[in-house]
Design an enzyme around this catalytic site. Sequence first.
Site, PDB file in Angstrom:
ATOM      1  CB  THR A 273      -0.982  -0.064   1.271  1.00 39.94           C
ATOM      2  OG1 THR A 273      -0.439  -0.477   2.503  1.00 39.94           O
ATOM      3  CG2 THR A 273      -2.133  -0.834   1.137  1.00 39.94           C
TER       4      THR A 273
ATOM      5  CG  PHE B 289      -5.006   4.660   6.865  1.00 39.70           C
ATOM      6  CD1 PHE B 289      -3.563   3.957   6.353  1.00 39.70           C
ATOM      7  CD2 PHE B 289      -4.831   6.002   6.350  1.00 39.70           C
ATOM      8  CE1 PHE B 289      -2.573   4.635   5.806  1.00 39.70           C
ATOM      9  CE2 PHE B 289      -3.739   6.770   6.005  1.00 39.70           C
ATOM     10  CZ  PHE B 289      -2.661   5.808   5.691  1.00 39.70           C
TER      11      PHE B 289
ATOM     12  CB  CYS C 144      -4.262   1.025   8.790  1.00 40.47           C
ATOM     13  SG  CYS C 144      -2.601   0.512   8.129  1.00 40.47           S
TER      14      CYS C 144
HETATM   15  C1  HEM Z   1      -0.662   4.102   2.527  1.00 38.34           C
HETATM   16  C2  HEM Z   1      -0.357   2.769   3.401  1.00 38.34           C
HETATM   17  C3  HEM Z   1      -1.333   2.135   3.833  1.00 38.34           C
HETATM   18  C4  HEM Z   1      -2.799   1.861   3.677  1.00 38.34           C
HETATM   19  C5  HEM Z   1      -3.679   2.845   2.650  1.00 38.34           C
HETATM   20  C6  HEM Z   1      -3.343   0.633   4.709  1.00 38.34           C
HETATM   21  C7  HEM Z   1      -4.806   0.656   4.495  1.00 38.34           C
HETATM   22  C8  HEM Z   1      -5.212  -0.299   5.240  1.00 38.34           C
HETATM   23  C9  HEM Z   1      -6.712  -0.494   5.490  1.00 38.34           C
HETATM   24  C10 HEM Z   1      -7.792   0.118   4.490  1.00 38.34           C
HETATM   25  C11 HEM Z   1      -6.827  -1.331   6.368  1.00 38.34           C
HETATM   26  C12 HEM Z   1      -8.229  -2.288   6.840  1.00 38.34           C
HETATM   27  C13 HEM Z   1      -8.417  -3.522   5.851  1.00 38.34           C
HETATM   28  C14 HEM Z   1      -9.830  -3.956   6.519  1.00 38.34           C
HETATM   29  O1  HEM Z   1     -10.580  -3.405   7.187  1.00 38.34           O
HETATM   30  O2  HEM Z   1      -9.921  -5.034   5.806  1.00 38.34           O
HETATM   31  C15 HEM Z   1      -5.355  -1.941   7.021  1.00 38.34           C
HETATM   32  C16 HEM Z   1      -5.307  -2.575   8.016  1.00 38.34           C
HETATM   33  C17 HEM Z   1      -4.174  -3.207   8.161  1.00 38.34           C
HETATM   34  N1  HEM Z   1      -2.815  -2.529   7.814  1.00 38.34           N
HETATM   35 FE1  HEM Z   1      -2.584  -1.175   6.723  1.00 38.34          FE
HETATM   36  N2  HEM Z   1      -2.364   0.296   5.384  1.00 38.34           N
HETATM   37  C18 HEM Z   1      -1.272   1.021   4.930  1.00 38.34           C
HETATM   38  C19 HEM Z   1       0.058   0.828   5.544  1.00 38.34           C
HETATM   39  C20 HEM Z   1       0.221  -0.102   6.352  1.00 38.34           C
HETATM   40  C21 HEM Z   1       1.424  -0.526   6.782  1.00 38.34           C
HETATM   41  C22 HEM Z   1       2.819   0.262   6.417  1.00 38.34           C
HETATM   42  C23 HEM Z   1       1.320  -1.510   7.759  1.00 38.34           C
HETATM   43  C24 HEM Z   1       2.566  -2.140   8.768  1.00 38.34           C
HETATM   44  C25 HEM Z   1       3.626  -1.553   9.101  1.00 38.34           C
HETATM   45  C26 HEM Z   1       0.185  -1.803   7.872  1.00 38.34           C
HETATM   46  C27 HEM Z   1      -0.315  -2.915   8.524  1.00 38.34           C
HETATM   47  C28 HEM Z   1      -1.750  -3.178   8.420  1.00 38.34           C
HETATM   48  C29 HEM Z   1      -2.323  -4.320   9.272  1.00 38.34           C
HETATM   49  C30 HEM Z   1      -1.648  -5.117  10.203  1.00 38.34           C
HETATM   50  C31 HEM Z   1      -3.752  -4.289   9.202  1.00 38.34           C
HETATM   51  C32 HEM Z   1      -4.742  -5.206   9.850  1.00 38.34           C
HETATM   52  C33 HEM Z   1      -5.123  -4.343  11.117  1.00 38.34           C
HETATM   53  C34 HEM Z   1      -6.120  -5.142  11.835  1.00 38.34           C
HETATM   54  O3  HEM Z   1      -7.151  -5.516  11.381  1.00 38.34           O
HETATM   55  O4  HEM Z   1      -5.958  -5.347  13.370  1.00 38.34           O
HETATM   56  N3  HEM Z   1      -0.610  -0.999   6.957  1.00 38.34           N
HETATM   57  N4  HEM Z   1      -4.668  -1.076   6.350  1.00 38.34           N
END
Ligand code: HEM
Length: 593
Positions: A278, A407, A414
């Site tokens: 992402t 996010f 996120c």
């Molecule tokens: C521009 C960068 C990013 C965007 C747009 C983004 C977007 C998202 C979104 C929309 C979700 C929710 C997904 C859902 O509801 O199904 C999510 C969850 C998550 N993201 Fe990101 N993300 C980004 C960067 C990152 C980074 C850098 C990491 C780790 C270092 C990360 C780790 C995670 C994790 C582990 C989840 C799951 C959280 C949970 O359900 O407990 N993401 N992200």
Amino acid sequence: MAAQSDTRPPGARPIPGPPAKPVVGNLLDLPSGRTIQTIVDLAARYGPMMHLTMLGQDLFVASGLEMFDDLCDETRFAKFVARPQKVMGTALPTRGLFTADSDDPLWKSAHEILLPAFSQRSIQGYHPMMVDIAEQLLLKWERLNPGEAVDVTADMTRLTLDTIALCGFGYRFNSFYRDTAHPFVQAMRTMLDESQAQLRIPGPVDRLRTRAHRRFAAAIELMTDTVQAIIDERRTSGEAGQDLLGRMLDGVDKAGLSLPDRDIVSQCITFLVAGHETTSGLLSFAVHYLTKNPAVAARAQAEVDEVLGTDLSVAPTAAQVGKLTYVPQILEETLRLWPTAPAFFRRPLEDTSVGGYEFRAGTPIMALSTALHRRPEIWGPDAAQFDPDHFDPARRSDIPPNAYKPFGTGARACIGRQFALQEAILVLAMVLQRFDLVDHAGYQLKIKESITIKPDGLTITLRPRGGRTTGQTPRAAATPVTTPQTRPAPVPPADRHGTPLLVLFGSNLGAAEDLATRIARDGTDRGWATTLAPLDDRVGAVRMGEASPSRADLPTEGAVVVVTASYNGMPPDNAAGFCDWLRGDTASAAGVR
Ligand code: HEM
């Protein structure tokens, strides 16, 4: 997606959508590789709640603000783990944060153990490692021959993968020293492509795809083995460390439980996947927009020169990165137009309505942020245009709370948001400090879709900027930015007025408590009689066991300052009682200043 009769009560208000064909439904309307983009186009035609069917399954697509207001209500909706996530999650030894159901006890444990690794303090600790990898990208770009084209998305993918691996696990993929992708990256791509491909393939046909299944299983095995080797190496080193891996090896949740090894493997793979795809898309889209909007690029370069200076031998500090305001606006605007995770899924906990449409409990509903983010009634008549001033500080308070969701939302939003933004701001600033970005080929934006979206085939050339130095000019060219800020001289005891100042904080990870402590200390220096306490110390009734406290102990003499964090709208542990009181019927702060 679910079978039709399970999703809506009889007689429910019909939801518009394109006509569906027998058996395949709307599948053929959604070309492979353009699925999300087509759904966005269809949503513009059919409205803020749209109904599609695919192979006999309903797909409800929400893109209006009133729908998001409902879907983001954590008391009525939860995350739905959609098919591609489920395919990935079931292939890994355990589900991992991203693909787990919210009631999975391992999700709760891992979330509690890992949250501190994403606090502001922890992210500042990753800064030198982020700079290390950013410098590898810049070194590569600086050494190109004049006019040589850069494959932006490929290099941003190298950068973000290496950054999360180094900050998270102390592991170096050394992607900038390879011509082809690391085998781990190839395996990851196979896993993501296959998870997505299964969306369009009926079950009986899928069962015949034995080669694809073997490739998928081999990819999972390679990733699992690679990560297990990293874990073993860390264990033999005898030092757990403070990074993500260290916290998983050493940490315990609130109940004192630690994570099993199998789960640590899954979490590591999850972070490597979620932590780089992402962010690399975000940086690539941002570079594209900067090449097409020279005035925006010039304004950003002016800000970067002022805050970071023009001496390229001096690496930016975390505090300087925190001083940039226009560069973050560029990234926010980029994520508005192209949220690189373009949608997420929610499900009602009980039968309920979404934007006036009735749904059964458990029905998956796609929250299509890509379409929400382009609604003119929210963003104005220029909603389709790239303009970082959509996030001008003066306009920010006009943005409704659920109008911007790149996010995700709630407890399952996120966890890496701040990590991603810190990394992206740093890298974009360092790039702009050194180069003018040139659209040498008249690039027309084309989107590559997998679980995330990225620009496809984006290349640029780089023009080194004039007026740069490398160590010969004094640092004074930059705005001096130091942390912590210098303190005023304390007032002499004779001049202390002794007015009471109560500083209350809500904090799980320490950042809000740090700020409250600084305010209290400055207050004391300026002659106030200061008290510092957690918010819940002021709702004594909670301690007496009332479900919702009926009174709060707030003085009417002197001043009260409240500093609190919130985690996706939820209060920190030491402010939960205070928030209950605030929401209750008896809350009153009459006379409190
Ligand atoms: C521009 C960068 C990013 C965007 C747009 C983004 C977007 C998202 C979104 C929309 C979700 C929710 C997904 C859902 O509801 O199904 C999510 C969850 C998550 N993201 Fe990101 N993300 C980004 C960067 C990152 C980074 C850098 C990491 C780790 C270092 C990360 C780790 C995670 C994790 C582990 C989840 C799951 C959280 C949970 O359900 O407990 N993401 N992200």
